[in-house]
Design a protein around this motif. Structure first.
Motif, PDB file in Angstrom:
ATOM      1  N   ALA A  32      -4.847   4.954   1.012  1.00  9.87           N
ATOM      2  CA  ALA A  32      -3.844   4.162   1.727  1.00  9.87           C
ATOM      3  C   ALA A  32      -3.405   4.863   3.006  1.00  9.87           C
ATOM      4  CB  ALA A  32      -2.635   3.901   0.830  1.00  9.87           C
ATOM      5  N   ALA A  33      -3.214   6.183   2.932  1.00 16.21           N
ATOM      6  CA  ALA A  33      -2.830   6.940   4.114  1.00 16.21           C
ATOM      7  C   ALA A  33      -3.934   6.900   5.167  1.00 16.21           C
ATOM      8  CB  ALA A  33      -2.516   8.387   3.736  1.00 16.21           C
ATOM      9  N   GLY A  34      -5.219   6.920   4.712  1.00 14.64           N
ATOM     10  CA  GLY A  34      -6.329   6.838   5.645  1.00 14.64           C
ATOM     11  C   GLY A  34      -6.393   5.503   6.348  1.00 14.64           C
ATOM     12  N   ILE A  35      -6.184   4.422   5.597  1.00 16.59           N
ATOM     13  CA  ILE A  35      -6.175   3.084   6.191  1.00 16.59           C
ATOM     14  C   ILE A  35      -5.033   2.975   7.202  1.00 16.59           C
ATOM     15  CG2 ILE A  35      -5.783   0.643   5.699  1.00 16.59           C
ATOM     16  CD1 ILE A  35      -7.180   1.125   2.990  1.00 16.59           C
ATOM     17  N   HIS A  36      -3.869   3.487   6.821  1.00 15.78           N
ATOM     18  CA  HIS A  36      -2.719   3.451   7.720  1.00 15.78           C
ATOM     19  C   HIS A  36      -3.015   4.197   9.010  1.00 15.78           C
ATOM     20  CE1 HIS A  36       1.134   4.990   9.345  1.00 15.78           C
ATOM     21  NE2 HIS A  36       1.548   3.764   9.077  1.00 15.78           N
ATOM     22  N   TRP A  37      -3.672   5.356   8.913  1.00 15.38           N
ATOM     23  CA  TRP A  37      -3.997   6.137  10.118  1.00 15.38           C
ATOM     24  C   TRP A  37      -4.871   5.318  11.052  1.00 15.38           C
ATOM     25  CZ3 TRP A  37      -7.762   7.849  13.270  1.00 15.38           C
ATOM     26  CH2 TRP A  37      -7.480   8.939  14.093  1.00 15.38           C
ATOM     27  N   LEU A  38      -5.892   4.676  10.515  1.00 20.65           N
ATOM     28  CA  LEU A  38      -6.803   3.893  11.345  1.00 20.65           C
ATOM     29  C   LEU A  38      -6.092   2.713  12.011  1.00 20.65           C
ATOM     30  CD1 LEU A  38      -9.957   3.788   9.031  1.00 20.65           C
ATOM     31  CD2 LEU A  38      -9.741   5.007  11.215  1.00 20.65           C
ATOM     32  N   MET A  39      -5.144   2.115  11.299  1.00 17.87           N
ATOM     33  CA  MET A  39      -4.461   0.935  11.818  1.00 17.87           C
ATOM     34  C   MET A  39      -3.375   1.276  12.827  1.00 17.87           C
ATOM     35  SD  MET A  39      -4.089  -1.349   8.337  1.00 17.87           S
ATOM     36  CE  MET A  39      -3.136  -2.600   9.190  1.00 17.87           C
ATOM     37  N   LEU A  49       0.812  -1.222   0.000  1.00 18.22           N
ATOM     38  CA  LEU A  49       0.000   0.000   0.000  1.00 18.22           C
ATOM     39  C   LEU A  49       0.847   1.274   0.000  1.00 18.22           C
ATOM     40  CD1 LEU A  49      -2.853  -0.951   2.525  1.00 18.22           C
ATOM     41  CD2 LEU A  49      -2.887  -1.110   0.031  1.00 18.22           C
ATOM     42  N   GLY A  50       2.137   1.122  -0.323  1.00 17.95           N
ATOM     43  CA  GLY A  50       2.998   2.293  -0.361  1.00 17.95           C
ATOM     44  C   GLY A  50       3.341   2.833   1.010  1.00 17.95           C
ATOM     45  N   ILE A  51       3.342   1.959   2.010  1.00 22.01           N
ATOM     46  CA  ILE A  51       3.698   2.376   3.364  1.00 22.01           C
ATOM     47  C   ILE A  51       5.220   2.333   3.502  1.00 22.01           C
ATOM     48  CG2 ILE A  51       3.415   1.955   5.822  1.00 22.01           C
ATOM     49  CD1 ILE A  51       0.847   2.742   4.269  1.00 22.01           C
ATOM     50  N   GLY A  52       5.809   3.454   3.831  1.00 21.55           N
ATOM     51  CA  GLY A  52       7.250   3.534   4.006  1.00 21.55           C
ATOM     52  C   GLY A  52       7.632   3.460   5.477  1.00 21.55           C
ATOM     53  N   LYS A  53       8.711   2.742   5.748  1.00 22.94           N
ATOM     54  CA  LYS A  53       9.229   2.616   7.111  1.00 22.94           C
ATOM     55  C   LYS A  53      10.744   2.787   7.080  1.00 22.94           C
ATOM     56  CE  LYS A  53       5.619  -0.622   8.611  1.00 22.94           C
ATOM     57  NZ  LYS A  53       5.350  -1.918   9.289  1.00 22.94           N
ATOM     58  N   PRO A  54      11.359   3.066   8.231  1.00 22.25           N
ATOM     59  CA  PRO A  54      12.823   3.129   8.278  1.00 22.25           C
ATOM     60  C   PRO A  54      13.444   1.777   7.938  1.00 22.25           C
ATOM     61  CG  PRO A  54      11.850   4.141  10.222  1.00 22.25           C
ATOM     62  CD  PRO A  54      10.737   3.426   9.518  1.00 22.25           C
ATOM     63  N   CYS A  61       9.156   9.091  -3.876  1.00 22.36           N
ATOM     64  CA  CYS A  61       9.611   7.758  -3.476  1.00 22.36           C
ATOM     65  C   CYS A  61       8.548   6.694  -3.729  1.00 22.36           C
ATOM     66  CB  CYS A  61       9.988   7.759  -1.992  1.00 22.36           C
ATOM     67  SG  CYS A  61      11.468   8.723  -1.603  1.00 22.36           S
ATOM     68  N   GLY A  62       7.390   7.102  -4.247  1.00 19.16           N
ATOM     69  CA  GLY A  62       6.318   6.161  -4.496  1.00 19.16           C
ATOM     70  C   GLY A  62       5.598   5.720  -3.239  1.00 19.16           C
ATOM     71  N   LEU A  63       5.638   6.558  -2.195  1.00 15.06           N
ATOM     72  CA  LEU A  63       5.039   6.221  -0.916  1.00 15.06           C
ATOM     73  C   LEU A  63       3.776   7.035  -0.673  1.00 15.06           C
ATOM     74  CD1 LEU A  63       8.274   6.206   1.310  1.00 15.06           C
ATOM     75  CD2 LEU A  63       7.161   4.237   0.218  1.00 15.06           C
ATOM     76  N   SER A  64       2.858   6.451   0.059  1.00 13.60           N
ATOM     77  CA  SER A  64       1.694   7.194   0.523  1.00 13.60           C
ATOM     78  C   SER A  64       1.907   7.707   1.945  1.00 13.60           C
ATOM     79  CB  SER A  64       0.442   6.317   0.469  1.00 13.60           C
ATOM     80  OG  SER A  64       0.643   5.111   1.187  1.00 13.60           O
ATOM     81  N   VAL A  65       2.732   6.981   2.714  1.00 12.25           N
ATOM     82  CA  VAL A  65       3.015   7.326   4.108  1.00 12.25           C
ATOM     83  C   VAL A  65       4.457   6.943   4.424  1.00 12.25           C
ATOM     84  CG1 VAL A  65       2.447   6.843   6.527  1.00 12.25           C
ATOM     85  CG2 VAL A  65       0.624   6.911   4.841  1.00 12.25           C
ATOM     86  N   TYR A  66       5.105   7.753   5.238  1.00 13.32           N
ATOM     87  CA  TYR A  66       6.370   7.340   5.850  1.00 13.32           C
ATOM     88  C   TYR A  66       6.193   7.491   7.354  1.00 13.32           C
ATOM     89  CZ  TYR A  66      11.237   7.183   7.359  1.00 13.32           C
ATOM     90  OH  TYR A  66      12.392   6.845   8.004  1.00 13.32           O
TER      91      TYR A  66
END
Length: 359
Positions: free
Chosen positions: A316-323, A71-76, A104-109
């Motif tokens: 995707a950013a919205g789903i990430h926020w909820l999770m 889902l384009g979730i970026g992490k360290p 970077c092709g990300l929705s969230v970092y």
């Protein structure tokens, strides 16, 4: 600003040298988790690792290492393991964090140990202390601080070291060793600690074991894995594996043999490690974010690290926020409240005892 994406293995000597030069030009980036060697080694084990190389015209002005998850979730890089995260960039360069994330092709970092001097950082992000042992004035100055501010702990630790020597045998400390046997002894202690305290055993993941082994085998002037061990009568008692730059040692995996717990082997080890580290040119031991009793007793300073996320608009950013966000805020609330923190810690330890009893 132009951004190109690469796997760590695709970076050549000019890029890696530029990365090191940028890192060493800013004290806030002086942490081995921000070193190119760390990203390259993790990238050899984790296919989702990428590096954004930032250009201003023909000049490279920054490096942004990250992991790209579904889902384009970026992490360290090595998310969940590292105590320093973020970009390494030139002074004065202007970077739009949201544009960078999109490029970077990300929705969230998301991050939990973002260092200072970061264009990713804003006033909404939560700040947390990261305790340090400041050795810039030498080990004697540090122990002078301990005698003044943690006198009981310091005197008791020295007394227990003498008692360990009387009752068990000669105490010695080996610093910057490379043997596989002491490393795996340390990892076994750490696994036992995770189980006893109800935490997830990181070393149940083979890639993390291999990561530590590869880091221990890496040794350059600007980066190395550092293993050290305290022995009593030739038997390993306590130790630590961490990483260093030229002047910063990142505390990572300390552990001890619980059969020697009455001697406070962890404190004995940390004082021995600080002394040898100072002799080798280390100016700072970063013990990492987290409220641990031994860190409070040993620290003589602290950095600040941030937790939060940078997100672009989209589902995707919205789903990430909820999770993630509500759970993170609840965790932060528990950690900030001493009563809730002690209750949660006791609960985890009870679960750990039950799990150990069943095994």
């Amino acid at each position: 600003m132009r951004v190109t994406l690469a796997r760590p293995s695709e970076l050549g000597a000019p890029e890696l040298n530029r990365w090191r030069a940028l890192q060493e030009s800013e004290p806030g980036f002086d942490n081995p988790f921000l070193s190119p060697e760390f990203t390259v080694i993790v990238g050899g084990l984790r296919d989702m690792v990428r590096v954004a190389v930032l250009y201003d015209g023909p000049e490279i002005v920054g490096f942004f290492p990250f992991e790209r998850h579904p889902l384009g979730i970026g992490k360290p890089v090595a998310a969940g393991l590292t105590d320093a995260q973020g970009l390494v960039h030139a002074k004065g360069v202007e970077i739009d964090p949201h544009r960078l994330i999109r490029q970077c092709g990300l929705s969230v970092y998301e991050f939990d140990h973002l260092v200072a001097c970061q264009p990713l950082l804003d006033e909404r992000h939560e700040r947390h202390p990261s305790p340090i042992i400041d050795l810039r004035d030498g080990y004697e100055s540090y122990t002078g601080f301990l005698r003044e501010h943690s006198g009981k702990t310091y005197k008791t630790t020295l007394a227990k070291s003498r008692k360990l020597q009387r009752e068990v045998g000669e105490v010695r400390h080996d610093y910057a060793i490379t043997g596989a046997e002491p490393l795996h002894t340390l990892l076994a202690w750490k696994t036992d600690q995770y189980r006893r305290t109800g935490r997830t055993d990181r070393f149940a993941h083979q890639w993390i074991v291999e990561l530590v082994e590869r880091l221990l085998a890496t040794r350059t002037e600007s980066f190395a894995g550092v293993l050290d061990m305290v022995y009593a009568d030739g038997r390993p008692v306590a130790g630590h594996f961490g990483l260093r730059t030229r002047t910063t040692l990142a505390g990572w995996f300390p552990a001890y043999d619980t059969r020697f717990a009455k001697y406070s082997p962890g404190l004995i080890h940390h004082l021995a490690m600080a002394e040898r580290a100072a002799e080798s040119g280390i100016e700072t031991i970063d013990m990492g974010r987290g409220q641990k009793e031994y860190k409070e007793k040993l620290k003589n300073g602290e950095f600040q690290v941030a937790e939060g996320r940078v997100a672009t608009a989209g589902p995707a950013a919205g789903i990430h926020w909820l999770m993630r966000v509500p759970a993170r805020r609840t965790r932060a609330l528990v950690l900030a409240n001493p009563v809730l923190h002690r209750t949660a810690d006791r609960t985890l330890k009870t679960l750990g005892r039950l799990r150990t009893a069943r095994s």
